[in-house]
Design an enzyme around this catalytic site. Structure first.
Site, mmCIF file in Angstrom:
data_model
loop_
_atom_site.group_PDB
_atom_site.id
_atom_site.type_symbol
_atom_site.label_atom_id
_atom_site.label_comp_id
_atom_site.label_asym_id
_atom_site.label_seq_id
_atom_site.Cartn_x
_atom_site.Cartn_y
_atom_site.Cartn_z
ATOM 1 C CD GLU A 18 -2.523 1.334 2.668
ATOM 2 O OE1 GLU A 18 -2.734 2.453 3.177
ATOM 3 O OE2 GLU A 18 -2.903 0.268 3.213
ATOM 4 C CB THR A 42 -3.410 8.470 3.120
ATOM 5 O OG1 THR A 42 -2.669 7.605 3.969
ATOM 6 C CG2 THR A 42 -3.816 9.699 3.935
ATOM 7 C CE LYS A 49 -6.416 2.739 7.343
ATOM 8 N NZ LYS A 49 -5.174 2.046 7.013
#
Length: 206
Positions: free
Chosen positions: A42, A69, A129
């Site tokens: 990621e 993000t 998440k």
């Protein structure tokens, strides 16, 4: 119906979260972790010129690369166009989901509480998440959420490390994200490849 990419993330068990202050540090982190055995990454948009690195890595069919993000639909589009296969937002931003869907990407939305988990699911998140996991109770928090949401794939991040990741998986996490414990900028700047790869191997072994 679950996203077709979910089994690959579950099989990977650990997703390194690459969050660095320079592009070169991020590139080095990926190279070292790949040598240690990782194939899933990621790349957070806090990395300068992150989409360029995503595009670079996505050209390798052996890697599964996502963007982290991600805050807006525009960012999600840019990351997917660069080749990101999954999109991660630390909170519940519903506009990101249709952007990811357009490219067939898996989308993770952030949550902490049961109410927020429901909101993420109502927003059609493929994975929820849980961030920051450690400060909310760690594995015990994941276990409590799983008791109410037994079929929801959770990915805890924030405070997850090689020494406790097994506890998160045993508590019901589908897979976990690990950032600073795998992508240690101080060690990378010092050229301490052995220490970085030792942490990587410990995570893979767990």
């Amino acid at each position: 119906m679950s996203h077709p990419l979910l089994p690959r993330l579950v099989e990977a068990r650990v997703v390194p979260v690459v969050r660095t202050r320079t592009l070169e540090t991020a590139r080095t982190a990926v190279a070292w972790l790949r040598e240690a055995g990782f194939r899933t990454f990621e790349i957070t948009l806090t990395v300068p010129n992150a989409t360029a690195l995503i595009a670079e890595l996505a050209r390798d069919p052996a890697l599964l690369v996502g963007a982290g993000t991600v805050r807006t639909a525009a960012e999600a589009y840019a990351c997917c166009e660069a080749g990101a296969r999954f999109i991660v937002c630390p909170w519940n931003e519903p506009e990101i989901v249709p952007a990811g869907r357009r490219f067939g990407a898996l989308v993770m939305l952030g949550a902490l509480t049961p109410d927020e988990v429901v909101e993420a699911l109502e927003g059609f998140a493929d994975v929820v998440k849980i961030f920051p996991a450690a400060s909310m109770g760690g594995p015990a928090h994941i276990r409590a959420l799983r008791s109410v949401f037994p079929d929801v794939p959770f990915c805890p991040t924030g405070g997850v490390e090689p020494g406790n990741l097994r506890a998160y998986l045993d508590a019901g996490a589908a897979f976990v994200g690990i950032g600073g414990r795998l992508v240690d900028e101080t060690l990378i700047a010092a050229g301490d490849k052995d220490a970085v790869q030792a942490a990587a191997r410990a995570a893979l072994a767990a």
